[in-house]
Design a protein around this motif. Structure first.
Motif, PDB file in Angstrom:
ATOM      1  N   ASP A   1      11.037  10.185   1.303  1.00 44.97           N
ATOM      2  CA  ASP A   1      12.243  10.407   1.552  1.00 44.97           C
ATOM      3  C   ASP A   1      13.003   9.878   0.600  1.00 44.97           C
ATOM      4  N   GLU A   2      13.097   8.326   0.188  1.00 50.58           N
ATOM      5  CA  GLU A   2      14.156   8.479  -0.308  1.00 50.58           C
ATOM      6  C   GLU A   2      13.642   8.316  -2.055  1.00 50.58           C
ATOM      7  N   ASN A   3      13.143   9.524  -2.315  1.00 47.93           N
ATOM      8  CA  ASN A   3      12.384  10.005  -3.165  1.00 47.93           C
ATOM      9  C   ASN A   3      12.529  11.197  -3.737  1.00 47.93           C
ATOM     10  N   ASN A   4      12.819  12.025  -3.156  1.00 52.25           N
ATOM     11  CA  ASN A   4      12.948  13.545  -2.614  1.00 52.25           C
ATOM     12  C   ASN A   4      11.101  13.875  -2.397  1.00 52.25           C
ATOM     13  N   LEU A   5      10.677  13.747  -2.028  1.00 44.09           N
ATOM     14  CA  LEU A   5       9.040  13.637  -2.569  1.00 44.09           C
ATOM     15  C   LEU A   5       9.269  13.966  -0.883  1.00 44.09           C
ATOM     16  N   ARG A   6       8.198  15.537  -0.386  1.00 46.92           N
ATOM     17  CA  ARG A   6       7.521  15.692   1.035  1.00 46.92           C
ATOM     18  C   ARG A   6       6.473  15.521   0.383  1.00 46.92           C
ATOM     19  N   LEU A   7       5.852  15.148   1.615  1.00 49.16           N
ATOM     20  CA  LEU A   7       5.208  14.143   2.776  1.00 49.16           C
ATOM     21  C   LEU A   7       4.600  15.150   3.904  1.00 49.16           C
ATOM     22  N   ILE A   8       2.469  15.700   3.035  1.00 54.77           N
ATOM     23  CA  ILE A   8       1.523  15.980   3.952  1.00 54.77           C
ATOM     24  C   ILE A   8       0.924  15.665   4.925  1.00 54.77           C
ATOM     25  N   ILE A   9       0.488  15.876   5.883  1.00 49.44           N
ATOM     26  CA  ILE A   9      -0.855  15.096   6.700  1.00 49.44           C
ATOM     27  C   ILE A   9      -1.077  16.046   7.437  1.00 49.44           C
ATOM     28  N   PRO A  10      -3.201  16.138   8.627  1.00 49.27           N
ATOM     29  CA  PRO A  10      -2.910  16.742   8.855  1.00 49.27           C
ATOM     30  C   PRO A  10      -2.515  17.054  10.769  1.00 49.27           C
ATOM     31  N   GLU A  11      -2.572  17.562  11.300  1.00 47.52           N
ATOM     32  CA  GLU A  11      -1.455  18.043  12.661  1.00 47.52           C
ATOM     33  C   GLU A  11      -2.815  18.981  13.222  1.00 47.52           C
TER      34      GLU A  11
ATOM     35  N   ALA B   1      -4.898  12.206   3.445  1.00 49.09           N
ATOM     36  CA  ALA B   1      -6.487  12.710   4.272  1.00 49.09           C
ATOM     37  C   ALA B   1      -7.431  11.145   5.328  1.00 49.09           C
ATOM     38  N   GLY B   2      -8.078  11.270   5.514  1.00 50.03           N
ATOM     39  CA  GLY B   2      -8.910  10.120   5.931  1.00 50.03           C
ATOM     40  C   GLY B   2      -8.280   9.043   6.821  1.00 50.03           C
ATOM     41  N   GLY B   3      -9.288   8.507   7.128  1.00 46.22           N
ATOM     42  CA  GLY B   3      -8.968   7.216   8.282  1.00 46.22           C
ATOM     43  C   GLY B   3      -8.266   6.156   8.534  1.00 46.22           C
ATOM     44  N   VAL B   4      -7.782   5.565   7.564  1.00 52.71           N
ATOM     45  CA  VAL B   4      -6.790   4.829   6.830  1.00 52.71           C
ATOM     46  C   VAL B   4      -5.599   5.285   7.622  1.00 52.71           C
ATOM     47  N   PHE B   5      -5.115   6.857   7.213  1.00 53.40           N
ATOM     48  CA  PHE B   5      -4.072   7.445   8.036  1.00 53.40           C
ATOM     49  C   PHE B   5      -3.832   7.265   9.844  1.00 53.40           C
ATOM     50  N   GLN B   6      -4.678   6.903  10.016  1.00 49.94           N
ATOM     51  CA  GLN B   6      -4.254   6.507  11.628  1.00 49.94           C
ATOM     52  C   GLN B   6      -3.281   5.642  11.693  1.00 49.94           C
ATOM     53  N   ASN B   7      -3.101   4.558  10.513  1.00 47.07           N
ATOM     54  CA  ASN B   7      -1.972   3.455  10.720  1.00 47.07           C
ATOM     55  C   ASN B   7      -1.292   4.179  10.359  1.00 47.07           C
ATOM     56  N   GLN B   8       0.066   4.434  11.709  1.00 43.95           N
ATOM     57  CA  GLN B   8       0.968   4.887  11.912  1.00 43.95           C
ATOM     58  C   GLN B   8       1.805   4.323  11.645  1.00 43.95           C
ATOM     59  N   LEU B   9       2.253   2.726  10.813  1.00 43.23           N
ATOM     60  CA  LEU B   9       2.894   2.125  10.399  1.00 43.23           C
ATOM     61  C   LEU B   9       3.200   2.325   8.641  1.00 43.23           C
TER      62      LEU B   9
ATOM     63  N   MET C   1       0.986  -1.104   0.335  1.00 42.04           N
ATOM     64  CA  MET C   1       0.320  -0.021  -0.011  1.00 42.04           C
ATOM     65  C   MET C   1       0.454   1.655  -0.247  1.00 42.04           C
ATOM     66  N   ALA C   2       2.349   1.406   0.550  1.00 41.19           N
ATOM     67  CA  ALA C   2       2.869   2.360   0.622  1.00 41.19           C
ATOM     68  C   ALA C   2       3.082   2.459  -0.812  1.00 41.19           C
ATOM     69  N   GLN C   3       3.749   0.896  -1.280  1.00 46.06           N
ATOM     70  CA  GLN C   3       4.665   1.243  -2.411  1.00 46.06           C
ATOM     71  C   GLN C   3       3.457   2.265  -3.495  1.00 46.06           C
ATOM     72  N   CYS C   4       2.570   1.589  -3.235  1.00 44.81           N
ATOM     73  CA  CYS C   4       1.216   2.283  -3.842  1.00 44.81           C
ATOM     74  C   CYS C   4       1.626   3.836  -4.303  1.00 44.81           C
ATOM     75  N   ILE C   5       0.811   4.127  -2.849  1.00 45.02           N
ATOM     76  CA  ILE C   5       1.141   5.388  -2.749  1.00 45.02           C
ATOM     77  C   ILE C   5       2.006   6.325  -3.368  1.00 45.02           C
TER      78      ILE C   5
ATOM     79  N   LEU D   1       5.949   4.566   6.835  1.00 46.99           N
ATOM     80  CA  LEU D   1       6.172   3.618   5.495  1.00 46.99           C
ATOM     81  C   LEU D   1       6.122   4.245   4.190  1.00 46.99           C
ATOM     82  N   VAL D   2       5.300   4.998   4.223  1.00 48.08           N
ATOM     83  CA  VAL D   2       5.081   5.832   2.948  1.00 48.08           C
ATOM     84  C   VAL D   2       5.880   7.563   3.587  1.00 48.08           C
ATOM     85  N   ARG D   3       6.129   7.925   4.537  1.00 52.28           N
ATOM     86  CA  ARG D   3       7.559   8.613   4.463  1.00 52.28           C
ATOM     87  C   ARG D   3       9.060   7.755   4.484  1.00 52.28           C
TER      88      ARG D   3
END
Length: 758
Positions: free
Chosen positions: A728-738, A710-718, A687-691, A722-724
């Motif tokens: 990082d490996e692909n020099n992309l920046r990720l944003i989630i609600p804080e 965004a959305g309840g699935v991303f309460q999953n910290q693992l 799932m992380a690789q797909c994203i 993994l997405v983060r």
């Protein structure tokens, strides 16, 4: 700092008079005594008073002294204050002879800011355990820097007469402190002591004790005996019992009909490292003024009961926030279960009579008090991850949550959120206020709390909504309320609201790629969405990627009966579910297969959340979830125990939307040659690789693209971690609600953003 006194050259007289209006969080924090002391220190004269949410100051002195006065109003403000100088105007001299504090008055136009409830401060804590202090072990000790605020306010201005303390007449000593401008309890509206304030009342089948010390002793004794005690707190009752007692917790689970859902634990800070693994940042979060429940990895300490959070490797932990909690923890000396006193799915109970009537078959004893709770507030839930603090549930200490909008609204609007994890938001001008967690609107009491919150926010902030925004799903209770409100109503699609809720974090970002993954919500085409990827901006989202649709045999039943989704995915993948999985009876599976074949009550969905639930069932972790999210939580916990590689998911374009084919995951999950933990980890990695792959593709096509989750699935910290890592490996920046919850608790905020940009 830029001078707040404009056009200083126009002041011709050495002695001038300024009218200063200060807004922001300036009520309930000792701001007027601070202003009084500052004025005396700088030897300027005048007066200060509370207005409807503001503090106004009329002050006379020479130009330099007033310049310094205005600067220190901000730089030296009390610790809990967040003042903003609204205006500074020169007015005619009054020739004040001293500086005084005037009675509160009201403005026609209000600028109200409500302070959340505050934890007991260090000074009050010292007095609480000082045997020589007159408030020794008094469970309602407070001052201008701590104690109840939002939970006791009936109306503004914030004066004692406008709180639930109005019925407690001050004793001479408290009155002296309340009226003494140099005392730290000067106009501390909840001020009290054992002689004049609220009193504890302990009740069980043998006792009815109305005395603070005796009631405390009886409560601690009851807890030591393994009893379940309903304890009245700031925002409602908690059910408490010994967190080290398997028997007590098992009794609580059976009585509350809550067989698996984790219980939060209350403990002193000195015990934290003994029971959980907490980083420095997590310790700081535990000590935040909101005293949230923080999700921490437990270290399997044998002194904690193993049925606190069965199958889950995280424990919800909170530190004491009220004097009563400090006293109970101090004398009990062990961690305590502290879970909301309610019927499952309903809001926390606040009334003495209600807790006895509704929970008499659940509790062994009660610790009441006679101070009314004006509005309920559950404990907030947070965690600390690679992005910082993430809010999972709003509540006591952070509600109402105020957010400054990057635009101004033409008229006041009310957003009523979703059906579960409901919160509402009131917005006007450039302000948005989000309520505490109202919970699931399926129950009558949940719906009543939701209705009260709507009335309460508008009354408290003196703002009347002219437009109502709701979810597009016609069966949501919040949507039905909006339609029946007789106000102009605008419907916002569920996943658009999730996406727009993320825009609040970075309003300056113009172009977004957002993964909106959750359970199910109504999509633009009338289908049940839940695994969508949007490109665009608030008010202008285009769905570009989605999961391949699958059937949900039984419809709404699939929200808890994950085996139904597991069966459906197997059948669609041409795998014999009955033979390969011993999840349920052949007869029941056979009946479901007939429904599936004939499309009887089997709507299609693209919901990523259902895929996670199905995976937990296919691995034999849970077939029927006893609480929302149980399957994905068990799946995550299992996946964290090992490593695995991702597999490739084909993506096929259908009608302009790229469809992610999940079938290779189902084949993998059914492969019993692989250990369960490996399969669980492979699912997350895939799932992380797909994203990541989708993000790389569109980042190469579009410049300055902000990517978010965004959305309840991303309460999953693992999953998020993994997405983060892959980003990082692909020099992309990720944003989630804080600033707001990533789950449906953030929908109301997203509804407002989406509405404005349409």
């Amino acid at each position: 700092m830029t001078s707040p006194i404009q056009n200083k050259e126009t002041f011709k007289s050495e002695l001038i008079c300024l009218h200063v209006v200060v807004s922001g969080f300036v009520q309930g924090v000792g701001f007027r005594p601070f202003v009084f002391r500052l004025a005396n220190e700088l030897q300027v004269n005048g007066c200060v008073s509370n207005n409807m949410g503001q503090v106004t100051v009329s002050v006379e002195g020479d130009r330099e002294a007033l310049e310094l006065f205005c600067e220190r109003l901000i730089s030296q403000a009390p610790v809990n204050a967040m003042p903003v100088i609204q205006s500074v105007n020169e007015v005619e001299l009054v020739n004040y002879e001293s500086f005084s504090i005037k009675e509160s008055n009201e403005l026609i136009e209000s600028d109200i800011h409500i302070l959340p409830d505050l934890p007991v401060c260090e000074q009050c804590l010292e007095e609480l355990f000082d045997k020589n202090n007159r408030r020794y072990l008094y469970p309602f000790i407070n001052c201008t820097q701590c104690g109840p605020r939002n939970s006791i306010i009936t109306s503004l201005p914030y004066d004692r007469k406008n709180t639930s303390m109005q019925g407690f007449k001050l004793c001479p000593e408290c009155e002296s402190e309340y009226l003494s401008v140099n005392d730290r309890r000067f106009h501390a509206e909840p001020i009290a002591c054992a002689a004049c304030g609220p009193v504890l009342n302990f009740v069980d089948d043998k006792n009815n004790i109305t005395d603070n010390m005796d009631a405390l002793e009886a409560c601690v004794d009851s807890l030591h005996k393994g009893h379940i005690v309903a304890v009245k707190g700031l925002g409602g009752y908690h059910l408490m019992c010994d967190a080290s007692s398997t028997e007590a917790i098992d009794k609580l689970r059976k009585r509350k009909k809550r067989p698996d859902k984790p219980f939060a634990v209350l403990m002193m800070s000195s015990l934290i490292q003994e029971y959980v693994d907490a980083s420095e940042q997590e310790i700081l979060l535990l000590n935040e003024s909101s005293r949230p429940i923080v999700l921490l990895k437990h270290n399997n300490n044998e002194h904690l009961a193993d049925n606190l959070a069965p199958g889950i490797n995280r424990l919800g932990v909170m530190l004491p926030s009220t004097p009563l909690q400090y006293i109970l923890c101090h004398y009990f000396k062990k961690p305590l279960v502290a879970t909301s006193a309610n019927i499952s799915g309903e809001p926390i109970i606040t009334m003495n009579d209600d807790v006895v009537k509704k929970l008499s078959n659940l509790c062994d004893a009660y610790l009441h008090n006679n101070r009314d709770i004006v509005r309920p507030a559950d404990d907030p839930v947070m965690l600390h991850n690679d992005f910082g603090v993430q809010i999972l549930r709003t509540g006591r200490g952070i509600s109402p949550t105020e957010i400054t909008l990057p635009f101004k609204l033409e008229k006041p609007i009310l957003a009523v959120g979703g059906h579960i994890k409901n919160t509402i938001a009131l917005a006007w001008d450039d302000r948005m206020v989000i309520s505490a967690h109202n919970g699931d609107l399926s129950s009558l009491r949940g719906y009543q709390t939701f209705q009260q919150a709507i009335k309460d926010l508008q009354q408290l902030y003196q703002v009347k909504a002219e437009v109502v925004i709701c979810d597009a799903h016609p069966e949501y209770a919040s949507t039905r309320w909006a339609v029946e409100s007789k106000l102009p109503t605008v419907k916002i699609f569920h996943h658009h609201a999730h996406a727009s809720s993320l825009v609040i974090e970075k309003p300056e970002n113009a172009h977004w790629l957002i993964f909106s993954w959750d359970g199910i919500g109504l999509g633009v085409d009338g289908a049940l969405w839940g695994g969508e990827t949007f490109i665009g901006s608030a008010g202008n989202w285009k769905r570009i990627v989605s999961f391949k649709p699958f059937k949900l045999p039984g419809g709404e039943k699939t929200s808890r009966e994950s085996w139904r989704v597991a069966a459906s995915l197997n059948w669609q993948s041409k795998i014999d579910f009955e033979i390969n999985n011993g999840i349920t009876s052949h007869k029941k599976a056979g009946e479901l297969k007939i429904m599936w074949d004939k499309n009887i009550n089997s709507p299609e969905s693209s919901a990523a959340g259902r895929l996670f639930s199905a995976a937990s069932s296919l691995l034999g972790l849970v077939d029927i979830e006893s609480f929302e999210g149980q399957g994905p939580m068990l799946l995550e916990a299992l996946a964290e125990t090992t490593q695995a590689d991702a597999i490739t998911l084909p993506i096929i374009n259908e009608d302009g939307v790229d469809r992610i084919d999940w079938q290779p995951l189902i084949v993998m999950l059914n492969d019993k040659s692989l250990v369960k933990a490996y399969r669980a980890r492979c699912f997350h990695e895939t799932m992380a690789q797909c994203i990541t792959e989708i993000s790389i593709k569109y980042s190469n096509e579009y410049k300055d693209l902000s990517i978010g989750l965004a959305g309840g699935v991303f309460q999953n910290q693992l999953l998020v971690s993994l997405v983060r890592q892959k980003f990082d490996e692909n020099n992309l920046r990720l944003i989630i609600p804080e600033s707001i919850p990533v789950n449906d608790g953030g929908l109301c905020a997203g509804q407002i953003i989406e509405y404005h940009h349409q």
